[in-house]
Write a protein that holds these residues in place. Structure first.
Motif, short mmCIF file in Angstrom:
data_model
loop_
_atom_site.label_atom_id
_atom_site.label_comp_id
_atom_site.label_asym_id
_atom_site.label_seq_id
_atom_site.Cartn_x
_atom_site.Cartn_y
_atom_site.Cartn_z
N UNK A 1 -8.90 -25.86 13.18
CA UNK A 1 -7.69 -25.40 13.87
C UNK A 1 -7.82 -23.98 14.40
N UNK A 2 -8.75 -23.22 13.88
CA UNK A 2 -9.11 -21.90 14.41
C UNK A 2 -10.49 -21.55 13.88
N UNK A 3 -11.18 -20.68 14.58
CA UNK A 3 -12.50 -20.24 14.13
C UNK A 3 -12.78 -18.87 14.74
N UNK A 4 -13.47 -18.03 13.97
CA UNK A 4 -13.81 -16.69 14.45
C UNK A 4 -14.89 -16.78 15.53
N UNK A 5 -14.79 -15.87 16.50
CA UNK A 5 -15.86 -15.76 17.50
C UNK A 5 -16.55 -14.40 17.41
N UNK A 6 -15.82 -13.40 16.91
CA UNK A 6 -16.39 -12.06 16.74
C UNK A 6 -15.43 -11.25 15.88
N UNK B 1 -11.70 -10.32 11.90
CA UNK B 1 -12.18 -11.27 12.89
C UNK B 1 -11.12 -11.61 13.93
N UNK B 2 -11.57 -11.91 15.12
CA UNK B 2 -10.71 -12.50 16.15
C UNK B 2 -11.12 -13.96 16.32
N UNK B 3 -10.13 -14.81 16.51
CA UNK B 3 -10.36 -16.25 16.47
C UNK B 3 -9.91 -16.89 17.77
N UNK B 4 -10.40 -18.11 18.00
CA UNK B 4 -9.93 -18.93 19.11
C UNK B 4 -9.54 -20.30 18.58
N UNK B 5 -8.76 -20.99 19.40
CA UNK B 5 -8.30 -22.32 19.01
C UNK B 5 -7.98 -23.12 20.26
N UNK B 6 -8.03 -24.43 20.10
CA UNK B 6 -7.61 -25.36 21.15
C UNK B 6 -6.11 -25.55 21.04
#
Length: 347
Positions: free
Chosen positions: A129-134, A262-267
């Motif tokens: 549902x979310x994951x870190x990218x950096x 962390x910063x995350x992204x999600x669909x």
């Protein structure tokens, strides 16, 4: 497994006046040509984390146009909640704790992108549902020329000195994720914990005597121009200013301590262009996408993407030893209590 908790204040803000908010915020998304493949990303501003280069590469390599969007994390989540029945965005970029709130609100969908296995445990939701990218480390982004001969501040205590009156800026913690991160950083550095924000509230009350500048949006250009000589912000913005824009900038990790986040992204759940959105999420975790983040002085979630040459431009490891990782779940749970106190006692 992550604990369940009540949605945070960004969600509550969204519930109040959601329709007008969406109308105002949707206008911040730059239009794309109707005929070209598009993915809408909320909170992808060109001045922040060098999203400009990332989105340019996505267009060149995937043929997908992702318009710039200048919302911050809180505004993005508010818009997504208001648009829940008819989503506008396909993907979203958020400060870590806000990503947890987005899952709790039911506005994001599970997706495990290519590169999923390379994301360390604790930096991703088990279901995608979310994951870190950096990630970035919070400190002082300082335009040294704009200090007018004053010394570069080295501590949270320094920012309270009358010498820096009218010179200190921080993003509004009731709206921007980095603003709340600043509150957590100063609170922990001064001896507080996630259960009590007395230290942070006291510090912000003292800072008001110095007439701080409190914008809601990314303020990179305002530091470069000298309008905001000292901004509580992430290392990646300061290093970009110093090494890419050749500005007279220093980055300081305060001596009392700070945090890395962390910063995350999600669909986005039921977004209009899900396949394009998934391709974008795959790209930001790809070798090239992660290298672009590293070149923008982010710490990529896949650590091997950062070259030794880029790593050498960061402050020494001894300075970074003062930066501690955050507990994103506890941060998210504590957010409403802090915001209520900030609005009642500081604003």
């Amino acid at each position: 497994m992550m604990k369940q908790f009540l949605p945070g204040p960004f969600l509550l803000a969204a519930a109040l006046g959601a329709v007008s908010l969406v109308a105002a915020l949707s206008a911040t998304v730059a239009p794309a040509t109707a005929a070209e493949p598009t993915a809408i990303c909320y909170n992808c501003p060109p001045e922040w984390a060098d999203w400009a280069s990332q989105l340019k590469a996505i267009k060149a390599d995937l043929g997908i146009t992702v318009p710039f969007d200048n919302k911050n994390s809180g505004q993005s989540l508010a818009a997504m909640l208001a648009e829940k029945d008819k989503p506008v965005a396909d993907v979203v970029y958020l400060g870590g704790p806000v990503g947890i709130q987005a899952k709790a609100a039911g506005v994001v969908a599970p997706y495990k992108p290519a590169g999923w296995a390379g994301i360390p445990d604790g930096m991703k939701d088990a279901d995608g549902n979310w994951f870190a990218i950096h990630s970035g480390t919070l400190g002082f982004f300082v335009n040294t020329e704009a200090l007018g001969g004053k010394p570069v501040p080295q501590s949270w205590a320094d920012l309270l000195k009358p010498d820096y009156s009218g010179m200190v800026g921080y993003l509004d913690p009731t709206s921007a994720a980095v603003g709340y991160v600043g509150a957590v950083a100063v609170n922990l550095a001064l001896g507080g914990d996630y259960g009590s924000f007395d230290k942070a509230v006291g510090w912000f009350k003292e800072l008001q005597k110095n007439q701080p500048i409190v914008p809601k949006q990314t303020s990179y250009a305002r530091v470069l121009s000298g309008e905001i000589p000292i901004l509580i912000d992430y290392d990646f913005n300061a290093y970009r200013a110093k090494y890419t824009d050749k500005a007279p900038v220093a980055f300081v990790i305060p001596k009392e301590g700070t945090v890395s986040v962390p910063y995350v992204m999600a669909l986005v759940k039921n977004g209009p262009n899900p396949e394009n959105g998934k391709k974008v999420l795959d790209y930001v975790l790809s070798d090239k996408g992660q290298t672009l983040w590293a070149n923008a002085f982010m710490r990529p979630v896949r650590a091997e993407a950062m070259s030794p040459e880029t790593a050498a431009k960061f402050l020494p490891a001894a300075d970074y030893a003062r930066a501690k990782p955050v507990d994103m779940v506890r941060m998210a749970e504590a957010q409403k209590g802090f915001m209520d106190r900030y609005q009642a006692e500081v604003k």
